[in-house]
Write a protein that holds these residues in place. Structure first.
Motif, PDB file in Angstrom:
ATOM      1  N   ALA A  39       0.651  -1.440  -0.070  1.00 53.26           N
ATOM      2  CA  ALA A  39       0.084   0.046  -0.132  1.00 53.26           C
ATOM      3  C   ALA A  39       1.065   0.882  -0.020  1.00 53.26           C
ATOM      4  CB  ALA A  39      -1.149   0.296   1.298  1.00 53.26           C
ATOM      5  N   HIS A  65      -6.397  -4.986  -3.113  1.00 54.49           N
ATOM      6  CA  HIS A  65      -6.674  -5.217  -1.830  1.00 54.49           C
ATOM      7  C   HIS A  65      -5.297  -6.015  -1.468  1.00 54.49           C
ATOM      8  CE1 HIS A  65      -8.260  -5.341   2.232  1.00 54.49           C
ATOM      9  NE2 HIS A  65      -9.504  -5.720   2.215  1.00 54.49           N
ATOM     10  N   GLY A 104      -7.396  -8.522   3.692  1.00 51.67           N
ATOM     11  CA  GLY A 104      -9.287  -8.927   2.387  1.00 51.67           C
ATOM     12  C   GLY A 104      -8.755  -9.379   1.559  1.00 51.67           C
ATOM     13  N   GLY A 105      -7.128  -9.597   0.910  1.00 54.24           N
ATOM     14  CA  GLY A 105      -7.339 -10.510  -0.363  1.00 54.24           C
ATOM     15  C   GLY A 105      -6.597 -11.897  -0.788  1.00 54.24           C
TER      16      GLY A 105
END
Length: 202
Positions: free
Chosen positions: A160, A182, A186-187
């Motif tokens: 990120a 994501h 969450g991925g």
């Protein structure tokens, strides 16, 4: 995934290396995020922005880069995992301080010596230090292990970090860097599904 294995085996997924949370650049970034008064695992982007106003003083004694290099570094691993199939040499691994003085594998930890030595610096320089060492460790890890490719696909919360992704893109031989939308926990289910169906005809 690889187009084909070195022995001509079919395309698919091949595990090349593993790094656990015990030796995590991401956890160190979150520790520093908390030390700066932000919320770990939420406000790391604020640290990245703050880093633009500071100096890590890499190569200078007492700079924040030097302080943080006591928490995380790269180390060759002769004889522990065999030879790297990409380079024919031992793997390089990410290592962290096991004494607990400069690193602990919890985002809310406050390693005492790390806190003491960073407290002598401005928030801007601390942010610059963690950003600089993150870029350095990840890029060197990729290069030394031969993990770079023209088309790079990355995932995980560390990616990120837009400045880190920029540095990856600027490395020799890299044409594009794709970040999974994501990139955090969450991925994970998407990767699990891809792994489970690898080599399965549908």
């Amino acid at each position: 995934p690889e187009a084909a294995g070195p022995g001509g085996e079919p395309p698919g997924f091949r595990l090349l290396a593993v790094t656990t949370f015990l030796d995590s650049v991401g956890y160190l970034y979150s520790i520093v995020t908390q030390l700066l008064g932000f919320k770990p695992f939420h406000h790391e982007g604020k640290v990245t922005g703050l880093a633009a106003k500071g100096l890590s003083r890499r190569g200078q004694k007492g700079g924040t880069f030097e302080v943080l290099s006591k928490a995380v570094w790269l180390e060759e691993e002769p004889g522990t995992r065999g030879l790297n199939p990409r380079t024919g040499r031992p793997m390089w691994g990410i290592r962290t301080d096991l004494t607990g003085q400069y690193y602990k594998a919890f985002s809310t930890a406050t390693p005492p010596r790390l806190l003491e030595e960073l407290s002598r610096h401005t928030p801007e320089d601390i942010a610059a230090g963690i950003q600089d060492i993150t870029e350095h460790i990840v890029c060197e890890y990729m290069q030394r292990n031969g993990f770079l490719a023209p088309q790079m696909c990355v995932a995980g919360g560390l990616f990120a970090n837009v400045k880190l992704n920029q540095r990856l893109r600027e490395l020799p031989g890299v044409s594009n860097v794709y970040v999974f939308p994501h990139m955090g926990d969450g991925g994970i289910h998407i990767g699990a599904a891809m792994l489970a169906t690898a080599g399965v005809s549908v």
